[in-house]
Scaffold this motif. Structure first.
Motif, short mmCIF file in Angstrom:
data_model
loop_
_atom_site.label_atom_id
_atom_site.label_comp_id
_atom_site.label_asym_id
_atom_site.label_seq_id
_atom_site.Cartn_x
_atom_site.Cartn_y
_atom_site.Cartn_z
N MET A 1 0.90 -1.13 -0.12
CA MET A 1 0.01 -0.09 -0.04
C MET A 1 0.73 1.38 0.00
N VAL A 2 2.02 1.34 0.57
CA VAL A 2 2.82 2.43 0.97
C VAL A 2 3.52 2.92 -0.47
N VAL A 3 3.99 1.56 -1.05
CA VAL A 3 4.88 1.88 -2.50
C VAL A 3 3.78 2.36 -3.38
N LEU A 4 2.39 1.88 -3.39
CA LEU A 4 1.28 2.16 -4.30
C LEU A 4 1.37 3.75 -4.29
N CYS A 5 1.12 4.16 -3.06
CA CYS A 5 1.13 5.69 -2.74
C CYS A 5 2.06 6.51 -3.67
N ALA A 6 3.29 5.97 -3.53
CA ALA A 6 4.42 6.69 -4.24
C ALA A 6 4.40 6.76 -5.64
N ALA A 7 3.91 5.53 -6.24
CA ALA A 7 3.85 5.16 -7.64
C ALA A 7 2.64 5.82 -8.46
N LEU A 8 1.48 5.84 -7.73
CA LEU A 8 0.69 6.30 -8.38
C LEU A 8 0.82 7.71 -9.07
N PRO A 9 1.10 8.45 -8.11
CA PRO A 9 1.03 9.98 -8.85
C PRO A 9 2.11 10.15 -9.93
N ILE A 10 3.34 9.35 -10.04
CA ILE A 10 4.26 9.59 -10.99
C ILE A 10 3.77 9.42 -12.29
N SER A 11 2.98 8.38 -12.83
CA SER A 11 2.46 8.33 -14.11
C SER A 11 1.07 8.51 -14.48
N SER A 12 0.29 8.96 -13.46
CA SER A 12 -1.06 9.02 -13.63
C SER A 12 -1.38 10.35 -14.56
N LEU A 13 -0.46 11.28 -14.77
CA LEU A 13 -0.61 12.62 -15.45
C LEU A 13 -0.37 12.22 -16.98
N PHE A 14 0.23 11.43 -17.24
CA PHE A 14 0.90 11.29 -18.58
C PHE A 14 -0.38 11.07 -19.76
N PRO A 15 -1.59 10.43 -19.36
CA PRO A 15 -2.69 10.41 -20.38
C PRO A 15 -3.19 11.65 -20.84
N PHE A 16 -3.51 12.78 -19.55
CA PHE A 16 -3.94 14.00 -19.87
C PHE A 16 -2.99 15.03 -19.81
N LEU A 17 -1.68 14.80 -19.73
CA LEU A 17 -0.83 15.86 -19.58
C LEU A 17 -0.87 17.07 -20.79
N TYR A 18 -0.96 16.36 -22.00
CA TYR A 18 -0.94 16.94 -23.32
C TYR A 18 -2.07 18.10 -23.27
N PHE A 19 -3.28 17.59 -22.70
CA PHE A 19 -4.50 18.30 -22.93
C PHE A 19 -4.43 19.28 -21.77
N MET A 20 -3.88 19.11 -20.55
CA MET A 20 -3.87 19.81 -19.79
C MET A 20 -2.88 21.22 -19.73
N VAL A 21 -1.86 20.90 -20.39
CA VAL A 21 -0.87 22.00 -20.95
C VAL A 21 -1.59 22.72 -22.08
N ARG A 22 -2.17 22.00 -22.82
CA ARG A 22 -2.96 22.95 -23.98
C ARG A 22 -4.10 23.89 -23.27
N ASP A 23 -4.67 23.39 -22.00
CA ASP A 23 -5.74 24.43 -21.69
C ASP A 23 -4.98 25.33 -20.83
N PHE A 24 -3.86 25.28 -20.70
CA PHE A 24 -3.00 26.36 -19.80
C PHE A 24 -2.63 27.68 -20.78
N ASN A 25 -2.69 27.33 -22.12
CA ASN A 25 -2.75 28.41 -23.13
C ASN A 25 -1.14 29.01 -22.90
N ILE A 26 -0.33 28.29 -22.73
CA ILE A 26 1.13 28.93 -22.54
C ILE A 26 1.98 28.60 -23.84
N ALA A 27 1.56 27.59 -24.40
CA ALA A 27 2.28 27.24 -25.69
C ALA A 27 1.87 28.15 -26.94
N LYS A 28 2.69 28.50 -27.68
CA LYS A 28 2.55 29.56 -28.62
C LYS A 28 2.14 28.57 -30.00
N THR A 29 2.54 27.67 -30.09
CA THR A 29 2.20 26.66 -31.44
C THR A 29 1.63 25.27 -30.86
N GLU A 30 1.23 24.60 -31.58
CA GLU A 30 0.55 23.05 -31.01
C GLU A 30 1.95 22.44 -30.76
#
Length: 495
Positions: free
Chosen positions: A46-75
């Motif tokens: 259980m302890v190791v799961l707590c450490a591992a889950l946040p590391i990779s959970s963002l990768f499926p949506f990270l592209y869209f999250m950064v897109r919504d921040f409107n910081i990138a000048k181009t796609e």
């Protein structure tokens, strides 16, 4: 004559009443022949799961999250900014892993573990509520900096179990880590943007619409909160007293060092810290295993990045043309196989052959397996799905075998009072290598897909060839005289 002829043990271990380390050693002695302590395995899982889950959970949506921040000048710039967010966690962990290891050696494994879980609860939640790019980067950096529990957990696992159960203890850590890296992306992929995916449950213009990436982070943080409560209120006989450090005068100088720091004698304390770190850096069995561990960590994280991108690439570029659901299914099957392997087969194989032999063998089998991936892409339909699932299972089993074996070598190469610092050094070096792995793997894949008509290793043949070069380098390092396993001394056997 009867009593006089009774043989007494050459040396009886003395246990101190108020020493938590002695309580653990005594419990291990009394548990001889009683099998594996399942409760302790569950706690670490259980302890190791707590450490591992946040590391990779963002990768499926990270592209869209950064897109919504409107910081990138181009796609095209979105991926670059997304890389900064992904790397900030590893950068933070790289800068603080040794510090957390030293703290764990001085004040105990449990405080560092609990603080790391609490950091997940706070900063993973805030990351899901990020409203701009810099808030996301800072939250990930703080999460990596304050989440120093993996190194102490590895030290804890090597100390909590009797020697015959150490392999299954550390393999549990590896298995939980691998499963976390598989479940994490599934949570991120299925729960991000819930208003778009599940409009009948999450309404438009609601809280979930304003924070579309909060739900997967909330689920992970809630899980971590439950585990943190469990660590605090767990029965004394399992975790409360299983602090594995000795605090009596004859064990080591860690207690005196702590008192010196508390009383303000920082000069003496710093000298001792430096001396211990110098000893660790000159410990070749430890440092050689860490170097090899870094090489395989670089290979592993680059492979994970390449596999996900390659699987969803179109067939004209040598990919599998999978959907994200297909990739998730393959990884889930691999995760189930990892659990079965780590908890059943690995401890017996490691006991029969030793960690170095099984790691070498696994590394050598990986090379032809990886080079077969471009040929697997020529299949289609059910045959493709079955074959790539089997290949993924074998690859992940071999990878986790190597990593677990190196865990064992690292923790056996140092004395008990140095294991936290040793694992901290290992985590620092590994985090640095893992920070460059995804970017490198993605760049090589892009380059290989631009040379589909090359005469030498066309298309994705090249990217898997490059991965195999890194794998071969790691294998060569696992042979003497580079990689050396520490010989057991008389004091090691007594302790």
């Amino acid at each position: 004559m009867g009593e006089e002829n009774v043989k007494q043990p050459l040396l009886e271990r003395k246990y101190y009443k108020d020493c938590p380390g002695c309580k653990v050693d005594q419990a291990k002695e009394l548990s001889e022949g009683k099998g594996v302590p399942v409760t302790n395995l569950f706690i670490m899982w259980m302890v190791v799961l707590c450490a591992a889950l946040p590391i990779s959970s963002l990768f499926p949506f990270l592209y869209f999250m950064v897109r919504d921040f409107n910081i990138a000048k181009t796609e095209a710039d979105i991926s670059s900014y997304a890389g900064y967010v992904g790397s900030s966690f590893m950068l933070g962990r790289c800068l603080t892993s040794v510090l957390w290891g030293i703290v764990a050696d001085r004040y105990g494994r449990k405080p560092v573990i609990v603080m790391g879980i609490i950091a997940v609860v706070i900063f993973n939640t805030l990351f899901g509520l990020s409203t701009n790019f810099w808030m996301a980067v800072i939250m990930r950096f703080l999460l990596g900096s304050l989440n120093g529990l993996l190194g102490p957990v590895k030290a804890y696992a090597s100390e909590l179990f009797r020697e015959e159960h150490q392999a299954i203890g550390l393999s549990t850590v590896s298995a939980a880590w691998g499963i976390g890296l598989i479940i994490g992306p599934a949570l991120g992929g299925y729960l991000a943007q819930p208003v778009e995916k599940y409009p009948h449950i999450f309404t438009k213009d609601s809280f979930w619409d304003k924070f579309p990436y909060f739900l997967p982070n909330l689920i992970i943080s809630a899980f971590a909160f439950v585990v943190a409560i469990g660590c605090i209120w767990i029965p004394v006989c399992f975790l409360g007293s299983n602090e594995t450090l000795h605090n009596h005068n004859c064990s080591n100088e860690s207690t005196d060092d702590a008192k010196a720091l508390e009383s303000g004698n920082s000069g003496a304390g710093n000298e001792k810290i430096i001396q211990k770190n110098d000893n660790l850096l000159l410990n070749w069995p430890l440092m050689s295993s860490i170097i090899v561990y870094c090489v395989f960590s670089l290979h592993d994280i680059a492979y994970q990045e390449v596999f996900s991108l390659w699987a969803v690439s179109p067939q004209r570029l040598g990919g599998l043309n999978f959907t994200t659901d297909n990739v998730g299914d393959v990884l889930s099957i691999s995760g189930l196989a990892l659990i079965i392997y780590q908890l059943t087969l690995y401890p017996f194989v490691e006991k029969a052959s030793g960690p170095i032999v099984i790691a070498r063998f696994s590394g050598m089998l990986t090379i032809p397996l990886l080079q077969s991936y471009p040929f697997i892409a020529l299949l289609s339909g059910l045959a493709l799905y079955i074959v790539i699932s089997i290949a993924s299972i074998l690859k992940n089993i071999m990878s986790i075998t190597i990593i677990t074996s190196l865990f064992l070598l690292q923790n056996r190469a140092v004395e008990q009072h140095q294991r936290g610092a040793a694992n901290g050094i290992s985590m620092t070096a590994m985090s640095l290598f893992k920070a460059i792995g995804p970017a490198t793997g993605g760049a090589v894949l892009t380059w290989s897909q631009k040379r589909m008509d090359a005469s030498f290793l066309p298309g994705t043949h090249m990217v898997f060839f490059v991965l195999n070069i890194v794998e071969a380098l790691g294998i060569l390092m696992m042979f003497k005289p580079f990689l050396v396993e520490k010989k057991k001394t008389h004091s090691d056997q007594l302790h």
